[in-house]
Design a protein around this motif. Sequence first.
Motif, PDB file in Angstrom:
ATOM      1  N   TRP A   6       0.710  -1.148  -0.063  1.00  0.00           N
ATOM      2  CA  TRP A   6      -0.014  -0.057  -0.112  1.00  0.00           C
ATOM      3  C   TRP A   6       0.785   1.245  -0.015  1.00  0.00           C
ATOM      4  N   ILE A   9       2.154   1.874  -3.714  1.00  0.00           N
ATOM      5  CA  ILE A   9       1.103   2.432  -4.504  1.00  0.00           C
ATOM      6  C   ILE A   9       0.478   3.737  -4.303  1.00  0.00           C
ATOM      7  N   SER A  16      -5.214   3.851 -11.419  1.00  0.00           N
ATOM      8  CA  SER A  16      -4.471   2.754 -11.341  1.00  0.00           C
ATOM      9  C   SER A  16      -4.960   1.824 -10.538  1.00  0.00           C
ATOM     10  N   HIS A  17      -5.051   0.365 -11.040  1.00  0.00           N
ATOM     11  CA  HIS A  17      -5.729  -0.395 -10.464  1.00  0.00           C
ATOM     12  C   HIS A  17      -4.909  -1.782 -10.026  1.00  0.00           C
ATOM     13  N   PHE A  18      -5.525  -2.463  -9.147  1.00  0.00           N
ATOM     14  CA  PHE A  18      -4.885  -3.784  -8.685  1.00  0.00           C
ATOM     15  C   PHE A  18      -5.690  -5.042  -8.279  1.00  0.00           C
ATOM     16  N   ASP A  19      -5.179  -6.001  -8.136  1.00  0.00           N
ATOM     17  CA  ASP A  19      -6.085  -7.407  -8.167  1.00  0.00           C
ATOM     18  C   ASP A  19      -6.696  -7.309  -6.608  1.00  0.00           C
ATOM     19  N   LEU A  20      -8.091  -7.760  -6.885  1.00  0.00           N
ATOM     20  CA  LEU A  20      -9.026  -7.639  -5.680  1.00  0.00           C
ATOM     21  C   LEU A  20      -8.369  -8.570  -4.723  1.00  0.00           C
ATOM     22  N   ALA A  23      -5.497  -7.747  -2.859  1.00  0.00           N
ATOM     23  CA  ALA A  23      -5.642  -6.486  -2.076  1.00  0.00           C
ATOM     24  C   ALA A  23      -6.290  -6.935  -0.745  1.00  0.00           C
ATOM     25  N   LEU A  24      -7.544  -7.601  -0.721  1.00  0.00           N
ATOM     26  CA  LEU A  24      -8.435  -8.170   0.505  1.00  0.00           C
ATOM     27  C   LEU A  24      -7.492  -8.924   1.357  1.00  0.00           C
TER      28      LEU A  24
END
Lengths: 138, 138
Positions: A6, A9, A16-20, A23-24
Amino acid sequence: MSKLDWKAIEKQPSGSHFDLEQALDSLKYNSDGLIPAIAQQHDTGEVLMMAWMNKLSIEETLKTKQVCYWSRSRQTYWRKGESSGHQQTLISMATDCDADTLLLKVDQKGPACHTNRRSCFYNEITEEQVTISADPIA
Amino acid sequence: MSKLDWKAIEKQPSGSHFDLEQALDSLKYNSDGLIPAIAQQHDTGEVLMMAWMNKLSIEETLKTKQVCYWSRSRQTYWRKGESSGHQQTLISMATDCDADTLLLKVDQKGPACHTNRRSCFYNEITEEQVTISADPIA
């Protein structure tokens, strides 16, 4: 799978996007596997309550759009409104810069509070005293 | 002094008031003596951040009207904006039905987040992915 960084980023631009799943898994749950979640009425901005979620309740909430917490007192899933009828429909979810708190924008049906007040935050604190600032709506 | 019984007072009408010192001693601090505090911009309703307070930081905040948290990472008082200039002026403070969370309505000068975003809640979570939803403002 490695953790989502975190801190790294935070420099990235909006969009900008990231894998769910990554992330969880990388949220900063406490020692009980829980993370605090603030519920805010999406259109009025009123802060309704704060409760706790675990990874499974987050996934269920994202999937069903009905907010599901973890009840620390009852040690079980707490599908908000399941018994009271006062459901929270999820509008959006976000986590903060250090990924240790969630903000849920919701559409709250009726009162959010078990006292039948709209919001749980009805005990106003000033330098002089604490005052009850709202009455039940239902 | 006996504890304030939050469960008993939930039935009382708005305007009912209680002793400040007794109430602050009766908040449900965690095992580190801390309680989570949500900061919300008072006029727009935007939720800016969540941080932690202890009894002394609550008392200082009520007295000075400048929000003072307890930094868990630095283990010291954190007078918001002391180094960054991004102060939070307290407009009002409330606790919830079970007295384990605070809601601070504040006037935030500049960004609340250390990333220079207005709010810390910029990592949007959907069923598909996590997306950065805001850029720094300063």
